[in-house]
Design an enzyme around this catalytic site. Structure first.
Site, PDB file in Angstrom:
ATOM      1  N   LYS A 154       0.836  -1.193   0.000  1.00  0.00           N
ATOM      2  CA  LYS A 154       0.000   0.000   0.000  1.00  0.00           C
ATOM      3  C   LYS A 154       0.878   1.253   0.000  1.00  0.00           C
ATOM      4  O   LYS A 154       2.013   1.211   0.474  1.00  0.00           O
ATOM      5  CB  LYS A 154      -0.880   0.018   1.265  1.00  0.00           C
ATOM      6  CG  LYS A 154      -2.006  -0.989   1.282  1.00  0.00           C
ATOM      7  CD  LYS A 154      -2.786  -0.895   2.585  1.00  0.00           C
ATOM      8  CE  LYS A 154      -3.920  -1.922   2.626  1.00  0.00           C
ATOM      9  NZ  LYS A 154      -4.971  -1.676   1.620  1.00  0.00           N
ATOM     10  N   ARG A 188     -10.411 -11.574   1.704  1.00  0.00           N
ATOM     11  CA  ARG A 188     -11.272 -12.618   1.135  1.00  0.00           C
ATOM     12  C   ARG A 188     -10.595 -13.987   1.200  1.00  0.00           C
ATOM     13  O   ARG A 188     -11.266 -15.008   1.268  1.00  0.00           O
ATOM     14  CB  ARG A 188     -11.672 -12.218  -0.290  1.00  0.00           C
ATOM     15  CG  ARG A 188     -10.555 -12.162  -1.276  1.00  0.00           C
ATOM     16  CD  ARG A 188     -10.882 -11.313  -2.496  1.00  0.00           C
ATOM     17  NE  ARG A 188     -10.905  -9.878  -2.209  1.00  0.00           N
ATOM     18  CZ  ARG A 188     -11.199  -8.932  -3.103  1.00  0.00           C
ATOM     19  NH1 ARG A 188     -11.540  -9.260  -4.330  1.00  0.00           N
ATOM     20  NH2 ARG A 188     -11.182  -7.662  -2.757  1.00  0.00           N
TER      21      ARG A 188
HETATM   22  N1  BES Z   1      -8.161  -3.822   4.303  1.00  0.00           N
HETATM   23  C1  BES Z   1      -8.312  -3.366   2.975  1.00  0.00           C
HETATM   24  C2  BES Z   1      -9.602  -2.572   2.760  1.00  0.00           C
HETATM   25  C3  BES Z   1      -9.722  -1.264   3.505  1.00  0.00           C
HETATM   26  C4  BES Z   1      -9.396  -0.077   2.903  1.00  0.00           C
HETATM   27  C5  BES Z   1     -10.242  -1.230   4.788  1.00  0.00           C
HETATM   28  C6  BES Z   1      -9.530   1.114   3.575  1.00  0.00           C
HETATM   29  C7  BES Z   1     -10.383  -0.043   5.465  1.00  0.00           C
HETATM   30  C8  BES Z   1     -10.040   1.124   4.876  1.00  0.00           C
HETATM   31  C9  BES Z   1      -8.334  -4.553   2.027  1.00  0.00           C
HETATM   32  O1  BES Z   1      -7.582  -5.643   2.416  1.00  0.00           O
HETATM   33  C10 BES Z   1      -7.789  -4.079   0.724  1.00  0.00           C
HETATM   34  O2  BES Z   1      -6.644  -3.743   0.683  1.00  0.00           O
HETATM   35  N2  BES Z   1      -8.629  -4.078  -0.293  1.00  0.00           N
HETATM   36  C11 BES Z   1      -8.222  -3.644  -1.572  1.00  0.00           C
HETATM   37  C12 BES Z   1      -8.744  -4.624  -2.597  1.00  0.00           C
HETATM   38  C13 BES Z   1      -8.161  -4.468  -3.964  1.00  0.00           C
HETATM   39  C14 BES Z   1      -6.680  -4.789  -3.959  1.00  0.00           C
HETATM   40  C15 BES Z   1      -8.893  -5.375  -4.893  1.00  0.00           C
HETATM   41  C16 BES Z   1      -8.816  -2.252  -1.804  1.00  0.00           C
HETATM   42  O3  BES Z   1      -9.921  -1.977  -1.335  1.00  0.00           O
HETATM   43  O4  BES Z   1      -8.136  -1.444  -2.433  1.00  0.00           O
HETATM   44 MN    MN Z   2      -5.560  -5.447   1.816  1.00  0.00          MN
END
Ligand code: BES
Ligand code: MN
Ligand code: ZN
Length: 498
Positions: free
Chosen positions: A276, A350
């Site tokens: 990230k 997931r």
């Molecule tokens: N934990 C994150 C989602 C999230 C984002 C929770 C902001 C709380 C605040 C999740 O694991 C994630 O990184 N999701 C990605 C999915 C994508 C890579 C398909 C996302 O939402 O960008």
């Molecule tokens: Mn994630």
């Protein structure tokens, strides 16, 4: 305030001391009990109401310091709006507002639970108490220095003066455990990841044995024996061990199929190799909000001795980049036997849930499964921080959750599922891939989960927008919201007890 208020109840009539709180409505009249107490200051009060243009609206308040003739340090008049229209969630808010009006250093306060033309029922008084308890929570265990002017924290007792003290105490005995569950969930969400790693999370869940929950902890060895390779793949780059915790509360009929709650517990989500961006990454200590809710809920159900068989399962891992970490392109075989091509290692929630959902369904054959997960940023784009996303293969469960959401104020908004979305997660090399692209990101995530629940009635709550970092409210000033504990307790209470 740093410690949650202590709640007490007394019968109407006792002489108040400390801060006195009374309720009024839009007609700016008082209930009989409040009126009796306020007699010495009624004239002054009506001038103050005028001068302050106080209208008695829900959320409004009027403050008089050291009013003569009352023997209290402060009188707070709280507006309730239309007294006859107050819902439980309004009383909850009112309790939060009341607690917010108590200046730091107040050792005692009395709230006169009395309204013009309407009785404040025991349940409503308990709701006020719960709101005050939730509002007074703050997470400050890592603050060693006081700000200038900060007073030493004092223990505060809020006494609710009520018509029927034993009934109010009984109602509070039912509500207090739910409050404890919410605060437990908030603590877990607020804790930093260096303290709350997967083994530590499991230990905190184990503490639920004190309220009668049967807790079983599966460690790395057990998880690989079972075959949770999708979950373990996420944790591969972390030096921390993983855990799956199974919490069981059997308060229902022996042999009755349990209701099941499943939580995503990523104690830190760096994104892994698909790392990230740095900005805001610290928020990913809260990527275990689903697991925190399930733990808080199991506490609540057990501590209030809910007449239900319930099982809570949480998948706890850390997602880190490392030489040993999972790569994009890797293919893992999940517990279900279905294979998954990893496209983005940041779509890890997931993968964790896939194995825990399958395990829960196979082992417990539950009446239904509800999973909670801070799963996608896309749900925040869609719904903001007001509603959680609800995805379900079952209209009854979905309707029950929506109703519980309205009742508690922890609102859910149903989003679509459909076979049309399936092609977005088809993989060239495996049974499916773990991302479906930018469009409909929350839906493809839910569609992925659906492949691991079979025919079990199931609902998925995407709580990325509601579990943490949501705006402060009348009942929560802390970063971690403890979202979902009250919602799911209500779901159980309204539909699955006895
Ligand atoms: N934990 C994150 C989602 C999230 C984002 C929770 C902001 C709380 C605040 C999740 O694991 C994630 O990184 N999701 C990605 C999915 C994508 C890579 C398909 C996302 O939402 O960008
Ligand atoms: Mn994630
Ligand atoms: Zn995540």
């Amino acid at each position: 305030m740093s410690e949650p208020v202590t709640i007490a109840f007394a019968k109407h009539g006792a002489a108040p001391s400390g801060v006195l709180l009374v309720l009024t409505d839009e007609t700016l009249t008082f209930g009989r009990e409040a009126q009796k107490l306020l007699k010495p200051v009624l004239a002054r009060l009506s001038r103050a109401i005028e001068a302050d243009r106080f209208k008695g609206k829900l959320g409004g308040a009027l403050d008089l310091v050291a009013p003569e003739g009352l023997g209290v340090t402060r009188l707070v008049v709280l507006g309730v709006g239309k007294a006859a229209e107050l819902k439980p969630s309004d009383f909850l808010r009112l309790g939060g507002i009341a607690a917010g009006k108590l200046p730091a250093g107040t050792p005692a306060a009395v709230l006169v639970a009395d309204l013009p033309g309407a009785k404040v029922a025991a349940e409503a008084a308990a709701e006020i108490a719960l709101g005050a308890r939730l509002r007074s929570y703050s997470f400050d265990r890592y603050k060693t220095r006081k700000k200038e002017g900060d007073t030493d924290p004092v223990a505060l007792t809020l006494t609710l003066a009520v018509a029927d003290e034993p009934a109010a105490k009984r109602a509070w005995a039912e509500r207090a455990p739910v409050g404890e569950g919410v605060l437990l969930a908030r603590d877990l969400v607020n804790e930093p990841s260096n303290v709350l790693d997967p083994p530590e999370f499991a230990r905190r869940a184990e503490a639920l044995t004190a309220v009668g929950v049967d807790v079983e902890v599966l460690d790395d060895a057990a998880l690989s024996r079972i075959g949770m390779r999708a979950l373990l793949g996420v944790a591969q780059g972390s030096i921390k061990e993983s855990r799956v915790v199974v919490m069981r509360w059997n308060g229902g009929k022996p042999g009755d199929a349990p209701v099941a709650f499943i939580g995503k517990g990523v104690t830190f989500d760096s994104g892994g190799i698909s790392i990230k961006p740095a900005a805001g990454m610290e928020d990913m200590k809260g990527d275990m909000g689903g697991a925190a809710c399930v733990t808080g809920l199991m506490h609540a159900l057990a501590a209030r001795k809910a007449k239900v068989n319930a099982v809570g399962l949480i998948g706890i891992v850390e997602n880190m980049p490392d030489g040993a970490a999972q790569r994009p392109g890797d293919i893992v075989t999940s517990l279900s036997g279905q294979t998954i091509e990893i496209i983005n290692t940041d779509a890890e929630g997931r993968l964790v849930l896939a194995d825990v959902l399958w395990y829960a369904k196979d082992r417990f054959k539950p009446k239904f499964m509800v999973d909670l997960a801070t799963l996608t940023g896309a749900i925040i784009v869609a719904l903001g921080t007001e509603y959680a996303g609800l995805f379900s293969n079952d209209d009854t469960l979905s309707t029950q959750l929506s109703a519980a959401g309205q009742a508690t104020g922890e609102k859910v908004w149903r989003m679509p599922l459909g076979a049309e979305y399936d092609k977005l997660i088809d993989s060239k090399f495996a049974d499916m891939k773990n991302t479906g692209g930018r469009n409909g990101g929350s839906i493809t995530a839910a569609q992925f989960l659906q492949r691991y629940v079979d025919k079990t009635p199931w609902a998925h709550l995407d709580i990325a927008g509601t579990a943490m970092a949501s705006p402060a409210s009348d009942i929560n000033k802390s970063w971690g919201a403890g979202w979902g504990v009250r919602l799911l307790d209500q779901l159980v209470r309204d539909n699955y007890e006895k």
